[in-house]
Write an enzyme that holds these catalytic residues in place. Structure first.
Site, short mmCIF file in Angstrom:
data_model
loop_
_atom_site.label_atom_id
_atom_site.label_comp_id
_atom_site.label_asym_id
_atom_site.label_seq_id
_atom_site.Cartn_x
_atom_site.Cartn_y
_atom_site.Cartn_z
N LYS A 1 3.58 9.36 8.60
CA LYS A 1 3.21 8.88 9.93
C LYS A 1 4.14 9.42 11.04
O LYS A 1 3.96 10.55 11.46
CB LYS A 1 3.10 7.35 9.92
CG LYS A 1 1.95 6.95 8.95
CD LYS A 1 1.51 5.53 8.94
CE LYS A 1 0.24 5.43 8.09
NZ LYS A 1 0.27 4.51 6.98
N ASP B 1 9.14 2.73 0.33
CA ASP B 1 8.05 3.40 1.03
C ASP B 1 8.20 3.06 2.51
O ASP B 1 7.82 1.99 2.97
CB ASP B 1 6.70 2.93 0.49
CG ASP B 1 5.54 3.66 1.17
OD1 ASP B 1 5.76 4.27 2.23
OD2 ASP B 1 4.42 3.61 0.62
N TYR C 1 0.86 -1.20 0.00
CA TYR C 1 0.00 0.00 0.00
C TYR C 1 0.88 1.23 0.00
O TYR C 1 1.82 1.34 0.80
CB TYR C 1 -0.92 0.01 1.23
CG TYR C 1 -1.87 1.19 1.24
CD1 TYR C 1 -2.90 1.28 0.30
CD2 TYR C 1 -1.74 2.21 2.18
CE1 TYR C 1 -3.77 2.37 0.30
CE2 TYR C 1 -2.62 3.29 2.19
CZ TYR C 1 -3.63 3.36 1.25
OH TYR C 1 -4.49 4.43 1.25
C1 LIG Z 1 -0.21 4.92 5.51
C2 LIG Z 1 0.63 4.60 4.36
C3 LIG Z 1 0.66 5.42 3.22
C4 LIG Z 1 -0.30 6.55 3.02
O1 LIG Z 1 -0.17 7.55 3.95
P1 LIG Z 1 -1.43 8.53 4.21
O2 LIG Z 1 -0.86 9.58 5.10
O3 LIG Z 1 -2.48 7.68 4.85
O4 LIG Z 1 -1.87 9.05 2.89
C5 LIG Z 1 1.59 5.14 2.25
N1 LIG Z 1 2.45 4.11 2.37
C6 LIG Z 1 2.43 3.30 3.44
C7 LIG Z 1 3.43 2.19 3.53
C8 LIG Z 1 1.51 3.51 4.46
O5 LIG Z 1 1.47 2.67 5.49
#
Ligand SMILES: *Cc1c(COP(=O)(O)O)cnc(C)c1O
Length: 453
Positions: free
Chosen positions: A289, A261, A166
Protein backbone atom coordinates in the site's frame (compact mmCIF):
# COMPACT_ATOMS: atom_id res chain seq x y z
CA UNK A 1 -1.92 18.46 -18.98
CA UNK A 2 -0.76 21.12 -16.57
CA UNK A 3 -1.42 20.37 -12.96
CA UNK A 4 -2.84 23.26 -11.00
CA UNK A 5 -1.51 23.39 -7.49
CA UNK A 6 -4.40 25.44 -6.27
CA UNK A 7 -6.69 23.18 -4.30
CA UNK A 8 -10.39 23.72 -4.89
CA UNK A 9 -11.23 22.80 -1.35
CA UNK A 10 -13.79 25.46 -0.58
CA UNK A 11 -16.13 24.49 -3.39
CA UNK A 12 -19.36 23.29 -1.83
CA UNK A 13 -20.21 19.64 -2.16
CA UNK A 14 -23.19 18.87 -4.26
CA UNK A 15 -26.28 18.63 -2.09
CA UNK A 16 -27.99 15.28 -1.72
CA UNK A 17 -29.94 14.73 -4.90
CA UNK A 18 -33.48 13.52 -5.16
CA UNK A 19 -33.42 13.30 -8.95
CA UNK A 20 -35.21 10.57 -10.85
CA UNK A 21 -33.51 7.20 -11.13
CA UNK A 22 -32.97 7.74 -14.85
CA UNK A 23 -31.19 11.03 -14.32
CA UNK A 24 -29.34 10.16 -11.12
CA UNK A 25 -26.34 7.97 -11.82
CA UNK A 26 -27.35 7.29 -15.39
CA UNK A 27 -23.82 6.89 -16.81
CA UNK A 28 -22.60 4.93 -13.77
CA UNK A 29 -25.50 2.51 -14.08
CA UNK A 30 -24.94 2.04 -17.80
CA UNK A 31 -21.20 1.50 -17.37
CA UNK A 32 -21.64 -0.89 -14.47
CA UNK A 33 -24.12 -2.92 -16.53
CA UNK A 34 -21.45 -3.14 -19.23
CA UNK A 35 -18.80 -3.97 -16.63
CA UNK A 36 -20.84 -6.92 -15.42
CA UNK A 37 -20.77 -8.44 -18.89
CA UNK A 38 -16.98 -8.52 -19.03
CA UNK A 39 -15.48 -8.16 -15.51
CA UNK A 40 -16.47 -10.78 -12.96
CA UNK A 41 -19.21 -9.13 -10.90
CA UNK A 42 -18.34 -5.87 -12.65
CA UNK A 43 -15.19 -5.47 -10.55
CA UNK A 44 -11.57 -6.51 -10.22
CA UNK A 45 -11.71 -6.88 -6.44
CA UNK A 46 -14.84 -8.11 -4.62
CA UNK A 47 -15.54 -5.34 -2.07
CA UNK A 48 -15.87 -2.82 -4.90
CA UNK A 49 -19.16 -4.47 -5.89
CA UNK A 50 -21.06 -3.01 -2.88
CA UNK A 51 -22.61 -6.42 -2.15
CA UNK A 52 -22.64 -5.78 1.59
CA UNK A 53 -24.16 -2.31 1.39
CA UNK A 54 -26.42 -2.48 -1.65
CA UNK A 55 -26.96 0.30 -4.15
CA UNK A 56 -25.09 0.99 -7.35
CA UNK A 57 -21.31 0.65 -7.14
CA UNK A 58 -19.32 3.74 -8.00
CA UNK A 59 -17.71 4.06 -11.40
CA UNK A 60 -14.93 6.58 -11.04
CA UNK A 61 -13.89 9.17 -13.56
CA UNK A 62 -11.09 10.98 -11.72
CA UNK A 63 -9.68 11.88 -8.32
CA UNK A 64 -7.68 14.61 -6.68
CA UNK A 65 -6.70 15.31 -3.08
CA UNK A 66 -9.42 14.03 -0.77
CA UNK A 67 -11.99 13.89 -3.58
CA UNK A 68 -13.32 11.38 -6.05
CA UNK A 69 -15.66 12.14 -8.96
CA UNK A 70 -17.81 9.46 -10.52
CA UNK A 71 -18.65 9.29 -14.22
CA UNK A 72 -21.86 11.23 -13.52
CA UNK A 73 -19.85 14.13 -12.14
CA UNK A 74 -20.86 13.54 -8.51
CA UNK A 75 -18.18 14.53 -6.02
CA UNK A 76 -17.26 12.52 -2.91
CA UNK A 77 -14.96 12.99 0.06
CA UNK A 78 -13.05 9.72 -0.11
CA UNK A 79 -12.23 7.69 3.00
CA UNK A 80 -11.15 4.62 1.04
CA UNK A 81 -8.09 6.31 -0.49
CA UNK A 82 -7.37 3.22 -2.59
CA UNK A 83 -7.67 1.06 0.53
CA UNK A 84 -5.08 3.06 2.42
CA UNK A 85 -2.41 3.30 -0.27
CA UNK A 86 -2.87 7.05 -0.78
CA UNK A 87 -1.65 8.65 2.41
CA UNK A 88 -0.98 11.90 0.51
CA UNK A 89 -4.39 11.79 -1.16
CA UNK A 90 -5.16 11.35 -4.85
CA UNK A 91 -2.98 12.63 -7.67
CA UNK A 92 -0.50 14.35 -5.42
CA UNK A 93 1.27 16.75 -7.82
CA UNK A 94 4.80 15.70 -6.81
CA UNK A 95 4.02 12.00 -7.14
CA UNK A 96 2.31 12.59 -10.47
CA UNK A 97 5.25 14.49 -11.91
CA UNK A 98 7.79 11.96 -10.58
CA UNK A 99 5.89 9.15 -12.27
CA UNK A 100 5.47 11.11 -15.51
CA UNK A 101 9.18 11.97 -15.62
CA UNK A 102 10.15 8.39 -14.94
CA UNK A 103 7.85 7.08 -17.66
CA UNK A 104 9.93 8.96 -20.21
CA UNK A 105 13.04 7.13 -18.95
CA UNK A 106 11.41 3.71 -19.16
CA UNK A 107 8.59 1.98 -17.31
CA UNK A 108 10.31 -1.32 -16.55
CA UNK A 109 13.91 -2.42 -16.96
CA UNK A 110 13.83 -6.04 -15.85
CA UNK A 111 17.18 -5.34 -14.19
CA UNK A 112 18.26 -3.63 -10.98
CA UNK A 113 18.09 0.18 -10.96
CA UNK A 114 19.36 2.67 -8.37
CA UNK A 115 15.74 3.43 -7.45
CA UNK A 116 15.24 0.01 -5.87
CA UNK A 117 18.39 0.46 -3.81
CA UNK A 118 17.26 3.93 -2.68
CA UNK A 119 13.78 2.78 -1.67
CA UNK A 120 15.16 -0.33 0.03
CA UNK A 121 17.65 1.71 2.04
CA UNK A 122 15.00 4.24 2.98
CA UNK A 123 12.63 1.55 4.24
CA UNK A 124 15.39 -0.26 6.17
CA UNK A 125 16.36 3.04 7.75
CA UNK A 126 12.79 3.64 8.91
CA UNK A 127 12.22 0.04 10.06
CA UNK A 128 15.47 -1.34 11.53
CA UNK A 129 14.21 -4.95 11.79
CA UNK A 130 14.43 -5.01 7.98
CA UNK A 131 18.05 -5.93 7.24
CA UNK A 132 17.33 -7.27 3.76
CA UNK A 133 14.31 -6.60 1.57
CA UNK A 134 12.69 -7.97 -1.59
CA UNK A 135 10.22 -5.86 -3.60
CA UNK A 136 7.17 -7.45 -5.19
CA UNK A 137 4.01 -6.03 -6.75
CA UNK A 138 1.19 -6.78 -4.30
CA UNK A 139 0.64 -7.37 -0.62
CA UNK A 140 -0.67 -10.83 -1.46
CA UNK A 141 2.60 -11.71 -3.13
CA UNK A 142 4.63 -10.29 -0.25
CA UNK A 143 2.75 -12.15 2.51
CA UNK A 144 2.77 -15.38 0.52
CA UNK A 145 6.52 -15.06 -0.03
CA UNK A 146 7.16 -14.22 3.62
CA UNK A 147 5.54 -17.43 4.86
CA UNK A 148 7.35 -19.41 2.17
CA UNK A 149 10.62 -17.96 3.46
CA UNK A 150 9.56 -18.75 7.05
CA UNK A 151 8.70 -22.34 6.15
CA UNK A 152 11.90 -22.76 4.14
CA UNK A 153 14.07 -21.27 6.88
CA UNK A 154 12.53 -23.16 9.81
CA UNK A 155 11.73 -26.40 7.99
CA UNK A 156 8.26 -26.31 9.60
CA UNK A 157 4.85 -26.36 7.88
CA UNK A 158 2.23 -24.81 10.17
CA UNK A 159 1.43 -21.13 10.29
CA UNK A 160 -0.67 -19.37 12.87
CA UNK A 161 -2.82 -16.40 11.94
CA UNK A 162 -5.69 -14.62 13.64
CA UNK A 163 -9.41 -14.79 12.93
CA UNK A 164 -10.37 -11.72 10.94
CA UNK A 165 -6.77 -11.06 9.93
CA UNK A 166 -6.20 -10.51 6.23
CA UNK A 167 -2.90 -11.18 4.54
CA UNK A 168 -3.92 -11.19 0.90
CA UNK A 169 -5.52 -14.06 -0.96
CA UNK A 170 -2.74 -16.67 -1.12
CA UNK A 171 -4.08 -20.17 -0.37
CA UNK A 172 -2.69 -20.42 3.15
CA UNK A 173 -4.47 -17.27 4.32
CA UNK A 174 -8.04 -17.89 3.17
CA UNK A 175 -9.17 -19.47 6.42
CA UNK A 176 -11.26 -17.30 8.76
CA UNK A 177 -9.88 -14.25 6.97
CA UNK A 178 -11.03 -10.66 7.28
CA UNK A 179 -11.52 -7.96 4.64
CA UNK A 180 -13.65 -9.06 1.66
CA UNK A 181 -14.14 -12.56 3.03
CA UNK A 182 -15.64 -11.14 6.22
CA UNK A 183 -17.77 -8.82 4.10
CA UNK A 184 -19.13 -11.69 2.03
CA UNK A 185 -19.32 -14.15 4.95
CA UNK A 186 -16.81 -16.62 3.46
CA UNK A 187 -14.92 -18.52 6.20
CA UNK A 188 -13.03 -20.96 3.97
CA UNK A 189 -12.50 -20.61 0.26
CA UNK A 190 -13.20 -23.36 -2.26
CA UNK A 191 -10.14 -23.91 -4.39
CA UNK A 192 -7.85 -24.15 -1.37
CA UNK A 193 -6.88 -27.82 -0.87
CA UNK A 194 -7.93 -29.10 2.56
CA UNK A 195 -4.44 -30.50 3.03
CA UNK A 196 -3.02 -27.00 2.82
CA UNK A 197 -5.78 -25.30 4.83
CA UNK A 198 -5.05 -27.75 7.69
CA UNK A 199 -1.64 -26.16 8.03
CA UNK A 200 -3.21 -22.78 8.82
CA UNK A 201 -4.05 -22.45 12.50
CA UNK A 202 -6.29 -19.65 13.74
CA UNK A 203 -6.52 -17.93 17.10
CA UNK A 204 -8.81 -15.11 18.20
CA UNK A 205 -7.05 -11.74 17.96
CA UNK A 206 -5.87 -10.43 21.35
CA UNK A 207 -6.16 -13.91 22.91
CA UNK A 208 -2.73 -14.86 24.29
CA UNK A 209 -4.06 -17.93 26.12
CA UNK A 210 -5.37 -19.35 22.83
CA UNK A 211 -1.97 -18.80 21.23
CA UNK A 212 -0.24 -20.56 24.14
CA UNK A 213 -2.62 -23.50 23.79
CA UNK A 214 -1.99 -23.83 20.05
CA UNK A 215 1.77 -23.71 20.60
CA UNK A 216 1.50 -26.37 23.30
CA UNK A 217 -0.33 -28.66 20.84
CA UNK A 218 2.00 -27.99 17.92
CA UNK A 219 5.30 -27.43 19.69
CA UNK A 220 8.22 -27.21 17.29
CA UNK A 221 5.92 -27.40 14.24
CA UNK A 222 4.82 -23.82 13.66
CA UNK A 223 6.95 -21.93 11.14
CA UNK A 224 5.53 -18.51 11.89
CA UNK A 225 2.86 -16.40 13.49
CA UNK A 226 1.60 -13.73 11.10
CA UNK A 227 -0.34 -10.83 12.56
CA UNK A 228 -1.54 -7.36 11.69
CA UNK A 229 -0.03 -5.44 14.64
CA UNK A 230 -3.13 -3.25 14.56
CA UNK A 231 -5.89 -5.30 12.97
CA UNK A 232 -7.56 -3.30 10.22
CA UNK A 233 -9.32 -5.89 8.06
CA UNK A 234 -12.10 -6.78 10.54
CA UNK A 235 -12.60 -3.08 11.03
CA UNK A 236 -9.96 -1.43 13.21
CA UNK A 237 -9.09 -3.44 16.32
CA UNK A 238 -6.02 -2.27 18.28
CA UNK A 239 -3.83 -4.83 20.05
CA UNK A 240 -4.51 -5.24 23.76
CA UNK A 241 -1.61 -4.08 25.97
CA UNK A 242 1.08 -6.77 25.94
CA UNK A 243 -0.48 -8.82 23.13
CA UNK A 244 2.32 -8.22 20.61
CA UNK A 245 5.01 -8.68 23.31
CA UNK A 246 3.46 -12.02 24.18
CA UNK A 247 3.57 -13.12 20.55
CA UNK A 248 7.25 -12.17 20.46
CA UNK A 249 7.95 -14.13 23.64
CA UNK A 250 6.00 -17.24 22.61
CA UNK A 251 7.47 -17.45 19.10
CA UNK A 252 11.05 -16.90 20.31
CA UNK A 253 10.65 -19.59 22.95
CA UNK A 254 9.38 -22.10 20.38
CA UNK A 255 11.77 -21.22 17.54
CA UNK A 256 8.91 -19.95 15.36
CA UNK A 257 9.20 -16.69 13.44
CA UNK A 258 7.09 -13.61 14.10
CA UNK A 259 5.82 -11.88 10.96
CA UNK A 260 4.21 -8.46 11.18
CA UNK A 261 1.90 -7.77 8.28
CA UNK A 262 2.30 -4.01 8.11
CA UNK A 263 0.73 -3.64 4.67
CA UNK A 264 -1.70 -1.16 6.22
CA UNK A 265 0.13 0.02 9.34
CA UNK A 266 3.58 0.50 7.75
CA UNK A 267 4.20 4.23 7.24
CA UNK A 268 0.55 4.77 8.23
CA UNK A 269 0.67 4.85 12.04
CA UNK A 270 4.21 6.19 12.18
CA UNK A 271 7.24 6.39 9.92
CA UNK A 272 8.65 3.29 11.63
CA UNK A 273 5.35 1.42 11.42
CA UNK A 274 3.47 -0.25 14.24
CA UNK A 275 6.61 -2.09 15.33
CA UNK A 276 8.19 1.26 16.16
CA UNK A 277 5.19 2.35 18.20
CA UNK A 278 4.82 -0.90 20.14
CA UNK A 279 8.58 -1.57 20.37
CA UNK A 280 8.31 -5.16 19.22
CA UNK A 281 10.85 -6.42 16.71
CA UNK A 282 9.44 -9.04 14.31
CA UNK A 283 11.63 -11.45 12.34
CA UNK A 284 9.93 -10.55 9.06
CA UNK A 285 7.77 -7.62 7.98
CA UNK A 286 5.33 -7.41 5.10
CA UNK A 287 4.74 -4.00 3.52
CA UNK A 288 2.55 -2.72 0.71
CA UNK A 289 0.00 0.00 0.00
CA UNK A 290 1.71 3.25 1.15
CA UNK A 291 5.25 2.27 0.07
CA UNK A 292 4.09 2.34 -3.56
CA UNK A 293 2.56 5.81 -3.39
CA UNK A 294 -0.52 4.51 -5.22
CA UNK A 295 1.32 2.26 -7.65
CA UNK A 296 1.59 -1.53 -7.31
CA UNK A 297 4.44 -2.10 -4.85
CA UNK A 298 4.82 -4.36 -1.85
CA UNK A 299 7.80 -5.85 -0.08
CA UNK A 300 8.89 -8.32 2.52
CA UNK A 301 12.02 -8.11 4.54
CA UNK A 302 13.64 -8.79 7.87
CA UNK A 303 16.47 -10.67 9.49
CA UNK A 304 19.39 -11.17 7.15
CA UNK A 305 19.84 -14.91 7.69
CA UNK A 306 16.16 -15.56 6.93
CA UNK A 307 16.11 -13.37 3.83
CA UNK A 308 19.31 -15.00 2.60
CA UNK A 309 17.44 -18.28 2.29
CA UNK A 310 15.71 -16.73 -0.75
CA UNK A 311 17.00 -17.19 -4.32
CA UNK A 312 19.54 -16.35 -5.65
CA UNK A 313 21.32 -16.69 -2.26
CA UNK A 314 19.28 -19.64 -1.02
CA UNK A 315 16.89 -22.32 -2.22
CA UNK A 316 13.55 -20.64 -1.42
CA UNK A 317 12.31 -19.50 -4.81
CA UNK A 318 10.49 -16.24 -5.46
CA UNK A 319 10.64 -13.99 -8.53
CA UNK A 320 8.70 -11.27 -10.37
CA UNK A 321 8.71 -9.81 -13.90
CA UNK A 322 7.73 -6.31 -12.84
CA UNK A 323 9.16 -6.43 -9.29
CA UNK A 324 10.89 -3.20 -8.30
CA UNK A 325 9.78 -1.50 -11.50
CA UNK A 326 11.02 2.08 -11.75
CA UNK A 327 7.63 3.80 -12.10
CA UNK A 328 6.43 2.32 -8.84
CA UNK A 329 9.78 2.91 -7.10
CA UNK A 330 9.63 6.60 -8.06
CA UNK A 331 6.13 6.92 -6.60
CA UNK A 332 7.33 5.36 -3.35
CA UNK A 333 10.50 7.42 -3.28
CA UNK A 334 8.47 10.61 -3.73
CA UNK A 335 5.95 9.66 -1.07
CA UNK A 336 8.09 8.43 1.83
CA UNK A 337 10.25 11.54 2.38
CA UNK A 338 7.08 13.61 2.69
CA UNK A 339 5.99 11.44 5.61
CA UNK A 340 9.21 12.24 7.43
CA UNK A 341 8.23 15.90 7.71
CA UNK A 342 7.96 17.09 11.32
CA UNK A 343 4.50 16.51 12.77
CA UNK A 344 3.20 14.77 9.62
CA UNK A 345 1.65 12.01 11.72
CA UNK A 346 0.50 14.41 14.43
CA UNK A 347 -1.48 16.35 11.87
CA UNK A 348 -2.99 13.18 10.47
CA UNK A 349 -3.80 11.95 13.98
CA UNK A 350 -5.44 15.25 14.91
CA UNK A 351 -7.79 15.01 11.93
CA UNK A 352 -8.59 11.42 12.81
CA UNK A 353 -9.34 12.41 16.40
CA UNK A 354 -11.63 15.20 15.22
CA UNK A 355 -13.51 12.67 13.11
CA UNK A 356 -13.74 9.95 15.76
CA UNK A 357 -14.89 12.41 18.43
CA UNK A 358 -17.41 13.93 16.04
CA UNK A 359 -18.77 10.48 15.21
CA UNK A 360 -18.96 9.45 18.88
CA UNK A 361 -20.88 12.59 19.72
CA UNK A 362 -23.25 12.09 16.79
CA UNK A 363 -23.90 8.52 18.01
CA UNK A 364 -24.59 9.74 21.54
CA UNK A 365 -26.89 12.52 20.38
CA UNK A 366 -28.91 10.28 18.10
CA UNK A 367 -29.03 7.43 20.64
CA UNK A 368 -27.74 4.86 18.16
CA UNK A 369 -25.45 2.25 19.74
CA UNK A 370 -21.99 2.28 18.21
CA UNK A 371 -18.31 2.04 18.96
CA UNK A 372 -15.59 4.03 17.21
CA UNK A 373 -12.27 2.19 17.20
CA UNK A 374 -9.39 4.40 16.10
CA UNK A 375 -5.62 4.17 15.95
CA UNK A 376 -3.72 6.95 14.23
CA UNK A 377 -5.40 7.69 10.91
CA UNK A 378 -7.31 4.37 10.88
CA UNK A 379 -10.87 4.33 12.11
CA UNK A 380 -13.98 2.15 12.14
CA UNK A 381 -17.48 2.95 13.37
CA UNK A 382 -18.94 -0.37 14.49
CA UNK A 383 -22.70 -0.45 14.90
CA UNK A 384 -22.37 -2.58 17.99
CA UNK A 385 -23.38 -2.12 21.60
CA UNK A 386 -20.13 -3.27 23.23
CA UNK A 387 -16.40 -2.80 22.75
CA UNK A 388 -14.87 -4.63 19.76
CA UNK A 389 -11.67 -6.49 20.63
CA UNK A 390 -11.67 -9.36 18.14
CA UNK A 391 -13.39 -10.82 15.07
CA UNK A 392 -16.22 -12.39 17.10
CA UNK A 393 -16.93 -8.94 18.55
CA UNK A 394 -16.73 -7.27 15.13
CA UNK A 395 -19.19 -9.79 13.71
CA UNK A 396 -21.77 -8.79 16.34
CA UNK A 397 -22.08 -5.40 14.67
CA UNK A 398 -25.36 -4.58 12.94
CA UNK A 399 -24.30 -4.82 9.29
CA UNK A 400 -27.77 -3.90 8.01
CA UNK A 401 -27.54 -0.63 9.93
CA UNK A 402 -24.04 -0.09 8.59
CA UNK A 403 -25.35 -0.59 5.05
CA UNK A 404 -28.11 1.99 5.59
CA UNK A 405 -25.58 4.43 7.07
CA UNK A 406 -23.18 3.85 4.18
CA UNK A 407 -25.89 4.64 1.61
CA UNK A 408 -27.01 7.80 3.42
CA UNK A 409 -23.41 8.99 3.65
CA UNK A 410 -22.85 8.29 -0.04
CA UNK A 411 -25.98 10.27 -0.92
CA UNK A 412 -24.44 13.15 1.04
CA UNK A 413 -21.17 12.96 -0.86
CA UNK A 414 -19.14 10.94 1.64
CA UNK A 415 -17.57 7.72 0.39
CA UNK A 416 -16.88 5.27 3.22
CA UNK A 417 -15.41 1.80 2.73
CA UNK A 418 -18.41 -0.25 1.56
CA UNK A 419 -18.17 -2.76 4.41
CA UNK A 420 -18.49 -2.80 8.19
CA UNK A 421 -15.23 -4.74 8.29
CA UNK A 422 -12.90 -2.21 6.68
CA UNK A 423 -11.06 0.82 8.03
CA UNK A 424 -11.59 4.44 7.04
CA UNK A 425 -8.34 5.97 5.85
CA UNK A 426 -7.57 9.62 6.42
CA UNK A 427 -5.00 11.22 4.13
CA UNK A 428 -2.87 14.32 4.39
CA UNK A 429 -5.14 15.84 1.74
CA UNK A 430 -8.21 15.71 3.99
CA UNK A 431 -8.88 19.13 5.50
CA UNK A 432 -10.58 20.05 8.76
CA UNK A 433 -13.40 21.30 6.62
CA UNK A 434 -13.69 17.83 5.01
CA UNK A 435 -13.84 16.30 8.47
CA UNK A 436 -16.49 18.74 9.68
CA UNK A 437 -18.64 18.11 6.61
CA UNK A 438 -18.24 14.39 7.21
CA UNK A 439 -19.33 14.68 10.83
CA UNK A 440 -22.37 16.73 9.93
CA UNK A 441 -23.28 14.28 7.15
CA UNK A 442 -22.89 11.47 9.69
CA UNK A 443 -25.22 13.21 12.13
CA UNK A 444 -27.86 13.67 9.43
CA UNK A 445 -27.41 10.10 8.24
CA UNK A 446 -27.70 8.69 11.77
CA UNK A 447 -30.85 10.75 12.38
CA UNK A 448 -32.27 9.49 9.11
CA UNK A 449 -31.65 5.81 9.89
CA UNK A 450 -32.57 6.01 13.59
CA UNK A 451 -35.48 3.74 14.46
CA UNK A 452 -38.61 5.91 14.53
CA UNK A 453 -40.87 5.32 17.50
C1 LIG B 1 -4.30 -5.10 1.58
C2 LIG B 1 -3.65 -6.05 2.47
C3 LIG B 1 -2.92 -7.14 1.98
C4 LIG B 1 -2.94 -7.53 0.53
O1 LIG B 1 -2.38 -6.58 -0.30
P1 LIG B 1 -2.79 -6.57 -1.85
O2 LIG B 1 -1.86 -5.57 -2.45
O3 LIG B 1 -4.23 -6.18 -1.90
O4 LIG B 1 -2.58 -7.95 -2.38
C5 LIG B 1 -2.21 -7.91 2.87
N1 LIG B 1 -2.20 -7.63 4.18
C6 LIG B 1 -2.90 -6.60 4.69
C7 LIG B 1 -2.82 -6.31 6.16
C8 LIG B 1 -3.66 -5.79 3.85
O5 LIG B 1 -4.38 -4.80 4.37
Amino acid sequence: MAISRKPSRKKPLRRPRRASAAENGHRSARLFARAQKILVGGVNSPVRAFRAVGGAPLVIDRARGSRLWDVDGREYIDYVCSWGALILGHADPKVVSAVANQARRGTSYGMTSPLEIDLGERIACAIPSIERIRFVSSGTEAAMSAIRAARGFTGRDFILKFEGGYHGHADSFLVEAGSGLATLGISASPGVPAALAQLTLNAPYNDVAAVEKIFARHAGKIAAVIVEPVAANMGVVPPAPGFLDSLRRITSRDGALLIFDEVITGFRLAYGGAQGIFSVRPDLTVLGKIIGGGLPVAAYGGRREIMESIAPLGPVYQAGTLSGNPLAMRAGLTTLPRLEAPRFYDALGAKSLRLSEGLRKALRDTGIPGEVNATGSLLTLFFSSGPVRDFAGAKKADTARFAAFFREMLRRGIFLPPSQFEALFISAAHTEDDIDRTVSAARQSLEYIAPKE
